[in-house]
Design an enzyme around this catalytic site. Structure first.
Site, PDB file in Angstrom:
ATOM      1  N   LYS A 157      28.739  32.753  22.653  1.00  0.00           N
ATOM      2  CA  LYS A 157      29.982  32.743  21.740  1.00  0.00           C
ATOM      3  C   LYS A 157      30.371  31.229  21.416  1.00  0.00           C
ATOM      4  O   LYS A 157      30.336  30.618  20.418  1.00  0.00           O
ATOM      5  CB  LYS A 157      31.081  33.559  21.960  1.00  0.00           C
ATOM      6  CG  LYS A 157      30.941  35.180  22.125  1.00  0.00           C
ATOM      7  CD  LYS A 157      32.344  35.838  22.476  1.00  0.00           C
ATOM      8  CE  LYS A 157      32.662  35.427  23.858  1.00  0.00           C
ATOM      9  NZ  LYS A 157      31.560  35.805  24.920  1.00  0.00           N
ATOM     10  N   ARG A 215      40.254  40.637  22.702  1.00  0.00           N
ATOM     11  CA  ARG A 215      39.441  41.281  23.745  1.00  0.00           C
ATOM     12  C   ARG A 215      39.964  42.705  24.154  1.00  0.00           C
ATOM     13  O   ARG A 215      39.497  43.263  24.972  1.00  0.00           O
ATOM     14  CB  ARG A 215      39.636  40.422  25.157  1.00  0.00           C
ATOM     15  CG  ARG A 215      38.276  39.461  25.222  1.00  0.00           C
ATOM     16  CD  ARG A 215      38.588  38.942  26.557  1.00  0.00           C
ATOM     17  NE  ARG A 215      37.658  38.137  27.407  1.00  0.00           N
ATOM     18  CZ  ARG A 215      36.908  37.119  27.283  1.00  0.00           C
ATOM     19  NH1 ARG A 215      37.287  36.292  26.285  1.00  0.00           N
ATOM     20  NH2 ARG A 215      35.946  36.822  28.117  1.00  0.00           N
ATOM     21  N   ARG A 232      24.766  28.568  33.728  1.00  0.00           N
ATOM     22  CA  ARG A 232      25.734  28.011  32.901  1.00  0.00           C
ATOM     23  C   ARG A 232      26.318  26.815  33.574  1.00  0.00           C
ATOM     24  O   ARG A 232      26.571  26.864  34.616  1.00  0.00           O
ATOM     25  CB  ARG A 232      26.933  28.956  32.304  1.00  0.00           C
ATOM     26  CG  ARG A 232      27.777  28.022  31.567  1.00  0.00           C
ATOM     27  CD  ARG A 232      28.757  28.833  30.680  1.00  0.00           C
ATOM     28  NE  ARG A 232      29.266  30.133  31.269  1.00  0.00           N
ATOM     29  CZ  ARG A 232      29.892  31.014  30.290  1.00  0.00           C
ATOM     30  NH1 ARG A 232      29.620  31.199  29.300  1.00  0.00           N
ATOM     31  NH2 ARG A 232      30.407  32.121  31.233  1.00  0.00           N
ATOM     32  N   ARG A 264      31.511  27.049  36.557  1.00  0.00           N
ATOM     33  CA  ARG A 264      32.917  27.619  36.399  1.00  0.00           C
ATOM     34  C   ARG A 264      32.836  28.456  37.746  1.00  0.00           C
ATOM     35  O   ARG A 264      32.171  29.266  37.917  1.00  0.00           O
ATOM     36  CB  ARG A 264      32.986  28.287  34.952  1.00  0.00           C
ATOM     37  CG  ARG A 264      33.419  27.785  33.832  1.00  0.00           C
ATOM     38  CD  ARG A 264      33.521  28.543  32.740  1.00  0.00           C
ATOM     39  NE  ARG A 264      33.746  29.858  32.568  1.00  0.00           N
ATOM     40  CZ  ARG A 264      33.657  30.856  31.830  1.00  0.00           C
ATOM     41  NH1 ARG A 264      33.304  30.400  30.547  1.00  0.00           N
ATOM     42  NH2 ARG A 264      34.108  31.854  31.781  1.00  0.00           N
ATOM     43  N   ARG A 317      33.115  41.141  35.049  1.00  0.00           N
ATOM     44  CA  ARG A 317      33.668  40.942  33.748  1.00  0.00           C
ATOM     45  C   ARG A 317      32.754  41.572  32.662  1.00  0.00           C
ATOM     46  O   ARG A 317      33.062  41.827  31.657  1.00  0.00           O
ATOM     47  CB  ARG A 317      33.515  39.428  33.499  1.00  0.00           C
ATOM     48  CG  ARG A 317      34.639  38.714  34.175  1.00  0.00           C
ATOM     49  CD  ARG A 317      34.273  37.084  34.375  1.00  0.00           C
ATOM     50  NE  ARG A 317      33.668  36.471  33.079  1.00  0.00           N
ATOM     51  CZ  ARG A 317      32.613  35.274  33.214  1.00  0.00           C
ATOM     52  NH1 ARG A 317      32.494  34.852  34.532  1.00  0.00           N
ATOM     53  NH2 ARG A 317      32.491  34.908  32.322  1.00  0.00           N
TER      54      ARG A 317
HETATM   55  P1  ADP Z   1      33.351  34.501  28.726  1.00  0.00           P
HETATM   56  O1  ADP Z   1      33.019  34.052  27.128  1.00  0.00           O
HETATM   57  O2  ADP Z   1      32.274  34.034  29.713  1.00  0.00           O
HETATM   58  O3  ADP Z   1      33.510  35.759  28.901  1.00  0.00           O
HETATM   59  P2  ADP Z   1      35.825  33.047  28.666  1.00  0.00           P
HETATM   60  O4  ADP Z   1      35.934  31.697  28.719  1.00  0.00           O
HETATM   61  O5  ADP Z   1      36.002  33.613  27.095  1.00  0.00           O
HETATM   62  O6  ADP Z   1      34.646  33.691  29.175  1.00  0.00           O
HETATM   63  O7  ADP Z   1      37.008  33.775  29.421  1.00  0.00           O
HETATM   64  C1  ADP Z   1      37.213  33.485  30.688  1.00  0.00           C
HETATM   65  C2  ADP Z   1      38.280  34.418  31.483  1.00  0.00           C
HETATM   66  O8  ADP Z   1      39.482  33.936  30.704  1.00  0.00           O
HETATM   67  C3  ADP Z   1      38.157  35.841  31.119  1.00  0.00           C
HETATM   68  O9  ADP Z   1      37.351  36.651  32.161  1.00  0.00           O
HETATM   69  C4  ADP Z   1      39.684  36.146  31.225  1.00  0.00           C
HETATM   70  O10 ADP Z   1      40.383  36.230  32.711  1.00  0.00           O
HETATM   71  C5  ADP Z   1      40.343  35.177  30.478  1.00  0.00           C
HETATM   72  N1  ADP Z   1      40.432  35.462  29.326  1.00  0.00           N
HETATM   73  C6  ADP Z   1      39.807  34.614  28.125  1.00  0.00           C
HETATM   74  N2  ADP Z   1      40.339  35.057  26.821  1.00  0.00           N
HETATM   75  C7  ADP Z   1      41.018  36.388  27.147  1.00  0.00           C
HETATM   76  C8  ADP Z   1      41.690  37.332  26.165  1.00  0.00           C
HETATM   77  N3  ADP Z   1      41.491  37.117  24.889  1.00  0.00           N
HETATM   78  N4  ADP Z   1      42.291  38.237  26.817  1.00  0.00           N
HETATM   79  C9  ADP Z   1      42.362  38.253  28.332  1.00  0.00           C
HETATM   80  N5  ADP Z   1      41.897  37.442  28.917  1.00  0.00           N
HETATM   81  C10 ADP Z   1      41.355  36.308  28.500  1.00  0.00           C
HETATM   82  P1  ADP Z   2      29.876  32.848  25.972  1.00  0.00           P
HETATM   83  O1  ADP Z   2      30.900  31.755  25.443  1.00  0.00           O
HETATM   84  O2  ADP Z   2      29.511  33.826  24.939  1.00  0.00           O
HETATM   85  O3  ADP Z   2      30.398  33.141  27.384  1.00  0.00           O
HETATM   86  P2  ADP Z   2      28.081  30.678  26.223  1.00  0.00           P
HETATM   87  O4  ADP Z   2      27.891  29.993  24.865  1.00  0.00           O
HETATM   88  O5  ADP Z   2      28.973  29.627  27.279  1.00  0.00           O
HETATM   89  O6  ADP Z   2      28.553  32.187  26.068  1.00  0.00           O
HETATM   90  O7  ADP Z   2      26.614  30.538  26.705  1.00  0.00           O
HETATM   91  C1  ADP Z   2      26.415  31.191  27.993  1.00  0.00           C
HETATM   92  C2  ADP Z   2      24.949  30.215  28.698  1.00  0.00           C
HETATM   93  O8  ADP Z   2      23.760  30.606  28.109  1.00  0.00           O
HETATM   94  C3  ADP Z   2      25.419  28.767  28.528  1.00  0.00           C
HETATM   95  O9  ADP Z   2      24.770  28.139  29.725  1.00  0.00           O
HETATM   96  C4  ADP Z   2      24.400  28.613  27.423  1.00  0.00           C
HETATM   97  O10 ADP Z   2      23.864  26.955  27.343  1.00  0.00           O
HETATM   98  C5  ADP Z   2      23.267  29.773  27.349  1.00  0.00           C
HETATM   99  N1  ADP Z   2      22.709  30.066  25.985  1.00  0.00           N
HETATM  100  C6  ADP Z   2      23.339  30.092  24.930  1.00  0.00           C
HETATM  101  N2  ADP Z   2      22.694  30.470  24.120  1.00  0.00           N
HETATM  102  C7  ADP Z   2      21.393  30.562  24.472  1.00  0.00           C
HETATM  103  C8  ADP Z   2      20.218  31.355  23.919  1.00  0.00           C
HETATM  104  N3  ADP Z   2      20.044  31.490  22.707  1.00  0.00           N
HETATM  105  N4  ADP Z   2      19.060  31.227  24.861  1.00  0.00           N
HETATM  106  C9  ADP Z   2      19.425  30.909  26.185  1.00  0.00           C
HETATM  107  N5  ADP Z   2      20.490  30.568  26.548  1.00  0.00           N
HETATM  108  C10 ADP Z   2      21.716  30.444  26.066  1.00  0.00           C
END
Ligand code: ADP
Ligand code: ADP
Ligand code: ZN
Length: 214
Positions: A13, A88, A127, A160, A171
């Site tokens: 994302k 979410r 990541r 992270r 998660r």
């Molecule tokens: P990822 O895309 O890897 O799941 P995010 O950066 O979107 O990670 O979110 C990291 C953490 O921040 C989540 O595990 C949650 O604890 C919190 N968080 C982020 N967005 C939301 C949301 N919309 N509602 C509740 N918690 C959130």
């Molecule tokens: P999200 O925001 O949904 O949690 P991220 O954009 O942070 O996901 O991506 C998670 C990890 O996967 C990052 O380390 C990113 O560089 C890697 N990644 C993203 N897109 C791809 C892809 N198409 N193939 C392989 N790795 C990817």
């Protein structure tokens, strides 16, 4: 253009949101990034949120909804935005509908990035994020040229806290239970665009562009 990027942790994302931001000149509104900024600043919100984030749990709806509502009223969101990691929960999705109705606007598309669980785990485990500019890397799939250093700005990259394996499993469970129901919520509203999220980053971006009709 008002978009939601929906998908499990690690689906890409953030990566795709940055490309969309450049293409459409609209801001990325990432609740995860906003919460991490609050944690770093040590604000009360940050201190509260950290307790949930460290456990892989969701931050309470009331906190998140207030945060997003304020953000969407900022002038830079006037021409649209990319919601990344919000909503979410169903309660968040319903609150968003109310906020948009009050602002007399509506969503254009909800992009659902679909990636198998095994691949999510691999992506999250490798990541890395730039501390200075937020650029995203992966130790195997898209490494920075110099280990630990951002290509874009030279800042340090880091892993992270909540990307440790045990928290990641939690998660993913939370996603399946609380967030996956949003897929049918938006499908019922005719807004859902399913996009396979595996393959090259640029290829996925092309699929997204096609789904948006651009
Ligand atoms: P990822 O895309 O890897 O799941 P995010 O950066 O979107 O990670 O979110 C990291 C953490 O921040 C989540 O595990 C949650 O604890 C919190 N968080 C982020 N967005 C939301 C949301 N919309 N509602 C509740 N918690 C959130
Ligand atoms: P999200 O925001 O949904 O949690 P991220 O954009 O942070 O996901 O991506 C998670 C990890 O996967 C990052 O380390 C990113 O560089 C890697 N990644 C993203 N897109 C791809 C892809 N198409 N193939 C392989 N790795 C990817
Ligand atoms: Zn950087």
């Amino acid at each position: 253009m008002r978009l939601i990027l929906l998908g499990p942790p690690g689906a890409g994302k953030g990566t795709q949101a940055k490309l969309l931001m450049d293409r459409f000149a609209i801001p990325q509104v990432s609740t995860g990034d906003m919460l991490r900024a609050a944690v770093k600043a040590g604000s009360r919100l940050g201190q509260e949120a950290k307790q949930y984030m460290d456990r892989g749990a969701l931050v309470p709806d009331a906190v998140i909804i207030g945060l997003v509502r304020e953000r969407l009223m900022q002038p830079d969101c006037g021409d649209g935005y990319i919601l990344d990691g919000f909503p979410r929960t169903l309660a968040q999705a319903e609150a968003l509908e109310k906020t948009l109705a009050a602002l007399r606007t509506s969503l254009d598309h909800v992009l659902s990035l679909e990636v198998p669980t095994e691949e999510l785990v691999l992506r999250i485990a490798g990541r890395r994020t730039c501390k200075s500019c937020g650029a995203m890397y992966h130790v195997h799939f898209s490494p920075s040229h110099r280990d630990g250093q951002c290509d874009a700005c030279g800042g340090p990259t880091y892993q992270r806290d909540d990307d440790q394996e045990e928290t990641v499993r939690q998660r993913l469970t939370v996603y399946a239970e609380q967030t996956a129901p949003l897929i049918s919520f938006y499908e019922a509203r005719g807004l859902l665009r399913r996009v396979p999220g595996t393959g090259e980053i640029t290829e996925i971006f092309q699929r997204i562009s096609a789904a948006l009709g651009t």
